[in-house]
Design an enzyme around this catalytic site. Sequence first.
Site, PDB file in Angstrom:
ATOM      1  N   HIS A   1     -21.943   1.474 -16.193  1.00 55.25           N
ATOM      2  CA  HIS A   1     -21.183   2.161 -15.280  1.00 55.25           C
ATOM      3  C   HIS A   1     -20.427   3.224 -15.844  1.00 55.25           C
ATOM      4  CE1 HIS A   1     -21.473  -0.838 -11.778  1.00 55.25           C
ATOM      5  NE2 HIS A   1     -21.927  -1.596 -12.710  1.00 55.25           N
TER       6      HIS A   1
ATOM      7  N   GLU B   1     -33.731 -10.653  -7.757  1.00 53.72           N
ATOM      8  CA  GLU B   1     -32.660 -10.871  -7.112  1.00 53.72           C
ATOM      9  C   GLU B   1     -32.629 -10.814  -5.705  1.00 53.72           C
ATOM     10  OE1 GLU B   1     -27.966  -9.010  -6.721  1.00 53.72           O
ATOM     11  OE2 GLU B   1     -29.614  -7.807  -7.871  1.00 53.72           O
TER      12      GLU B   1
ATOM     13  N   ASP C   1       7.291 -12.060  -0.535  1.00 55.24           N
ATOM     14  CA  ASP C   1       6.265 -12.898  -0.504  1.00 55.24           C
ATOM     15  C   ASP C   1       6.475 -14.101  -1.263  1.00 55.24           C
ATOM     16  OD1 ASP C   1       4.763 -10.875   1.188  1.00 55.24           O
ATOM     17  OD2 ASP C   1       3.658  -9.983  -0.566  1.00 55.24           O
TER      18      ASP C   1
ATOM     19  N   GLU D   1     -18.781   5.715 -14.656  1.00 53.18           N
ATOM     20  CA  GLU D   1     -17.553   5.763 -13.695  1.00 53.18           C
ATOM     21  C   GLU D   1     -16.263   5.303 -14.598  1.00 53.18           C
ATOM     22  OE1 GLU D   1     -19.066   2.262 -11.472  1.00 53.18           O
ATOM     23  OE2 GLU D   1     -19.826   3.937 -12.627  1.00 53.18           O
TER      24      GLU D   1
ATOM     25  N   ARG E   1     -26.211  -8.829 -14.299  1.00 52.99           N
ATOM     26  CA  ARG E   1     -27.165  -9.813 -14.821  1.00 52.99           C
ATOM     27  C   ARG E   1     -28.503  -9.536 -15.051  1.00 52.99           C
ATOM     28  NH1 ARG E   1     -23.585 -12.895 -11.503  1.00 52.99           N
ATOM     29  NH2 ARG E   1     -22.397 -14.460 -12.758  1.00 52.99           N
TER      30      ARG E   1
ATOM     31  N   SER F   1       0.793  -1.187  -0.007  1.00 59.51           N
ATOM     32  CA  SER F   1       0.140  -0.060  -0.162  1.00 59.51           C
ATOM     33  C   SER F   1       0.840   1.157   0.108  1.00 59.51           C
ATOM     34  CB  SER F   1      -0.924   0.065   1.260  1.00 59.51           C
ATOM     35  OG  SER F   1      -1.705  -0.918   1.099  1.00 59.51           O
TER      36      SER F   1
ATOM     37  N   CYS G   1     -26.330   1.174 -12.179  1.00 60.94           N
ATOM     38  CA  CYS G   1     -26.587  -0.279 -12.088  1.00 60.94           C
ATOM     39  C   CYS G   1     -27.417  -0.515 -11.232  1.00 60.94           C
ATOM     40  CB  CYS G   1     -24.932  -1.052 -11.652  1.00 60.94           C
ATOM     41  SG  CYS G   1     -25.144  -2.747 -12.130  1.00 60.94           S
TER      42      CYS G   1
END
Length: 543
Positions: free
Chosen positions: A511, A403, A147, A513, A466, A15, A379
């Site tokens: 979307h 849903e 790692d 964005e 979906r 990070s 969405c």
Amino acid sequence: MKTNYIFVTGGVVSSLGKGIAVASLAAILEARGLKVTIMKLDPYINVDPGTISPIQHGEVFVTEDGAETDLDLGHYERFIRTKMSRRNNFTTGRIYFDVLHKERRGDYLGATIQVIPHITNTIKQRIIECGEGHDVVLVEIGGTVGDIESLPFLEAIRQMAGEVGRDHTLYMHLTLVPYIKAAGEVKTKPTQHSVKELLSIGIQPDVLICRSDRAVPSNERAKIALFCNVSEKAVISLKDVDSIYKIPALLKSQYLDDYICERFSLKCPKANLSEWEQVIYQQANPVGEVTVGIVGKYIDLPDAYKSVIEALHHAGLKNRIAVNICLIHSQDVETRSVKILQDLDAILIPGGFGYRGVEGKIMTAQYAREKQIPYLGICLGMQVAIVEFARHVAGMPEANSTEFVSDCKYPVVALITEWYEENNNRKLSNLGGTMRLGSQPCKLTYGSLAYQIYGKTIIMERHRHRYEVNNMLLKQIEAAGLRVAGLSEDYKLVEMIEYPAHPWFIASQFHPEFNSTPRDGHPLFTGFIKAASEYQKKQLNKM
């Protein structure tokens, strides 16, 4: 021209902003007229991040070709003009999946499958394929050196120098140089140990990016250069800044791009960062301020809505308005009432999956509609707006999405395979139950607010969902006053809705964005922030 490769690793801690640093360097190289692309290699075992919880991993960034990728690809697209694709991001899981598929198919002719050479060869092949046609490819290796998960990637990039030539490869290592308050100085030892770890793998870094909360003094940079066997001019200080869009200029001021071009023998003009200077000026000199509420259920990790948050700030730049973002948990709306929304200048409900908190989102959409507050639904944000309108305006009190309630009386949102004909026979479609992914055309309704915002009839936007608006119940909803502002190219699927009786109430199934950038913004978000400012002025005039 032969492709050049810059491999970027991280050390000491995670990070540190490796993705932003990579994207910023790419922006400088692009500003010099070079054709640049960026890759992200993720060491986790998931095949892709599509099914990882946003709380754990942040948002899933969707590319134009429909790949579900790491959120760092969003940073890449916001910094450079090159569009990312599924070739720009892969995981350990994807590599193993592909290799095992080939093994089952018999492609390896009975050979024993090993990390070296089969896994590493596949990694190298993907890097080379992505780099075709580009002057420079920047390859970010996820995770931290040391790692265990990263080892196959590190071995592959070590081998790349032998395959494409050391003159066409550059290893860049980003590390932490912490400031110890008690000692009153920065400490270089963590960086030295991180480079030692990298050397044990067989990689000698050419450039060190030193992250710190302050500028690393020149004497400390000289010390790092000496102990890490790196040129002093290749030790770059990357201090904390109040805007990520200042980083390209910060790197350029230390001649990092000159060093790289010299290393690769690239003859190109100096970088023109005037567009970034304009972004920084707009950001530093707002003429107004608004507060936008994002109502969702993943607010514990703001990165879950990274592209939405960035798009709002981009729209603020275009309007010269500072955008304050208030993250609100939709379950808090359910338990504490809509009163927690009363100080907002605009409301946005982003995408999401699952029933938890959805009633709070429906309450939020109702509040925005009734109180005439600017509303942007994305969405799921469009779907809850449909459900809310059907319940409270269109005479369908039990409306819902399948849903959330599979056997609801009015399934205004459903899988296409769940739509019913008027005679109650199931209407089947080969699109049902599949995820719509990637960039698809949308036809806007002439004269609609959406058409006014975009200024054209056909737009291209990215999808990830979906469920769709149920066309079998659409006429009743439209008759109550909701307008379909955009349809899919075949006119079968609702892509945008708006409420003409409201000053600014728009929602999209796609979307937007994912197409917003700091230099260009996005018309839908720009219009949204403009509407928020106008709403704020009206409220002030009432006082």
